[in-house]
Design an enzyme around this catalytic site. Structure first.
Site, short mmCIF file in Angstrom:
data_model
loop_
_atom_site.label_atom_id
_atom_site.label_comp_id
_atom_site.label_asym_id
_atom_site.label_seq_id
_atom_site.Cartn_x
_atom_site.Cartn_y
_atom_site.Cartn_z
CD GLU A 1 43.11 52.62 103.59
OE1 GLU A 1 43.40 51.41 103.46
OE2 GLU A 1 42.05 53.09 103.19
NE ARG B 1 47.56 33.98 78.45
CZ ARG B 1 48.17 33.03 77.75
NH1 ARG B 1 49.15 32.32 78.31
NH2 ARG B 1 47.82 32.79 76.52
CG LEU C 1 34.89 32.81 72.46
CD1 LEU C 1 33.60 32.02 72.68
CD2 LEU C 1 36.00 32.19 73.32
CB ALA D 1 47.76 40.33 68.75
CB THR E 1 41.70 28.93 70.34
OG1 THR E 1 41.04 29.91 69.56
CG2 THR E 1 43.00 29.50 70.86
C1 AOF Z 1 40.31 50.57 101.85
N1 AOF Z 1 41.55 50.03 101.83
O1 AOF Z 1 42.96 48.39 101.33
C2 AOF Z 1 40.69 48.11 100.74
C3 AOF Z 1 39.42 48.71 100.72
O2 AOF Z 1 35.55 43.11 103.70
P1 AOF Z 1 36.55 44.18 103.85
O3 AOF Z 1 36.64 44.72 105.26
O4 AOF Z 1 37.91 43.83 103.30
O5 AOF Z 1 36.02 45.44 103.01
C4 AOF Z 1 35.96 45.34 101.62
C5 AOF Z 1 35.59 46.68 101.03
O6 AOF Z 1 36.49 47.69 101.49
C6 AOF Z 1 35.75 46.65 99.51
O7 AOF Z 1 34.54 46.31 98.87
C7 AOF Z 1 36.17 48.07 99.19
O8 AOF Z 1 35.04 48.93 99.11
C8 AOF Z 1 36.98 48.45 100.42
N2 AOF Z 1 38.38 48.05 100.19
N3 AOF Z 1 39.27 49.93 101.27
O9 AOF Z 1 40.11 51.65 102.44
C9 AOF Z 1 41.79 48.83 101.30
N4 AOF Z 1 40.91 46.88 100.22
ZN ZN Z 2 39.61 50.14 104.55
#
Ligand code: AOF
Ligand code: ZN
Length: 387
Positions: free
Chosen positions: A56, A189, A308, A159, A201
């Protein structure tokens, strides 16, 4: 003034933006955001990496001016309500003057989890929730698990043929699924911080275990090799994952029963070794899980072999399954089955999937979902062999 079709349209774009950081935000989530004025997208943003600005905020910053009255902010995840390493997004939204916010998924982080909506509404911001909620939640398989359960996500990929087999009776298995399905495996991946395979594997297939992506990029996650006795080191021909340019990202997971000489040999090559104490010659997945959490490895994608993957399931430690199915029929009892080791007598004793998603890749399909175990898992005790 809500137009659900329009909200979904812009939310789809926000999901695409979130995906631009595919696999690069752990342990944080993938999040995309955009600002719409008069029906036009005027600014976009996404969360690019852990510790970096939230989606945001980057959409608001990229706008480079104040949003017009009547602007709407779309975001795939509930805006955070408290200061983390970055300031609360709810504050940034309030300061910006945006009066309408459309959200995809609720943040499962107990610190936020609905509080963001309350805070915005208290500030007289109109909040629309749950737009493409399933898709927005699905963006963050790993984060959702990590933040709500404080543990890593163990997923497996398989698969199989129409009759659930992974190889002919001769062992031939290349290839059951087509190119598009195999390319999708590389996509996952790239998402998971770790990939894991068993000794057999590594010794038989000698896989590279990197993600080769459509744009030509090659990415190497942590590559786990489960080898309780280090049989893969006894051989003179080391597998490629012990010698290639990414060998420092290979982690051999073994037990205290393995020879110290072998451990040293691997470390001399530059390969990491996790020795996990175990009363048997096999690694206990719960201990492996604890070590992953300690090392902040939030998700591991188990690629085989069948043994596994069956063992993790038998231990109730498999959290998620990717099952690709090809329109190929072997109809042979002696062909190798994908899963084994259980003996349910009734259907309610079977392992099931929840939050199921279906995708189509050429002639193949992918069914994936969260693994749900019956109360009591009936094991077939005759199935026991060394890894
Ligand atoms: C949002 N927008 O783009 C993200 C969110 O340590 P911080 O400040 O980056 O906060 C991490 C927490 O914020 C994460 O655990 C999740 O709950 C939220 N991430 N929230 O509004 C974002 N990346
Ligand atoms: Zn945020």
């Amino acid at each position: 003034m809500t137009d659900p079709k329009q909200d979904e349209f812009f939310m789809r774009r926000a999901i695409d933006l979130a995906r631009q950081a595919w696999g690069q935000t752990h342990p944080n989530p993938l999040v995309g955001a955009l600002i719409v004025e008069d029906g036009q997208v005027v600014s976009e943003g996404f969360h690019a990496k852990d510790g970096g600005p939230h989606a945001e905020r980057s959409a608001l910053t990229n706008l480079g001016r104040s949003p017009k009255p009547g602007a709407t902010l779309y975001v795939t995840l509930e805006p955070c309500s408290t200061q983390g390493r970055t300031g609360a997004c709810c504050d940034a939204i309030q300061v910006s003057g945006v009066k309408r916010v459309v959200v995809g998924a609720t943040d499962p982080n107990p610190v936020h989890s609905g509080k963001g909506f309350d805070r915005l509404r208290a500030a007289r911001v109109e909040v629309v929730t749950g737009v493409l909620e399933r898709e927005c939640t699905d963006l963050n398989l790993i984060f959702n698990h990590w933040i709500a359960r404080s543990t890593c996500l163990f997923a497996a990929k398989m698969a199989v043929t129409l009759d659930g087999k992974i190889a002919c009776r001769t062992g031939e298995s290349k290839w059951i699924t087509g190119e598009a399905a195999r390319a999708d495996v590389h996509h996952w991946r790239r998402y998971f911080p770790g990939i894991a395979v068993g000794t057999m594997t590594v010794m038989k297939d000698n896989p590279r275990l990197t993600a080769r992506l459509a744009d030509g990029e090659e990415w190497c996650p942590h590559r786990f090799v489960f080898d309780g006795l280090l049989r893969s080191v006894a051989d003179h021909n080391f597998p490629e994952v012990y010698t290639d340019k990414y060998r420092e990202r290979t982690i051999v997971v073994t037990t205290s029963h393995a020879g110290l000489g072998y451990v040293r040999k691997l470390r001399d090559l530059g390969v990491q070794v996790w020795v996990i104490n175990s009363p048997t010659q096999r690694v206990d997945f719960r201990d492996f899980r604890l070590r992953c959490v300690q090392e902040k490895i939030t998700g591991v994608y188990f690629e085989g072999g069948a043994q596994l993957v069956s063992e993790i399931m038998r231990a109730r430690e498999l959290d998620y399954l990717f099952s690709y199915r090809a329109p190929v029929l072997l109809a042979d009892d002696k062909a190798k089955a994908g899963f084994s080791g259980l003996r349910p007598e009734r259907l309610d004793q079977a392992v099931k999937l929840a939050d199921v998603r279906h995708e189509v890749f050429g002639d193949d399909t992918l069914m994936r979902g969260r693994v749900v175990y019956p109360e009591k898992l009936l094991l077939d005790e005759t199935v026991f062999s060394l890894r």
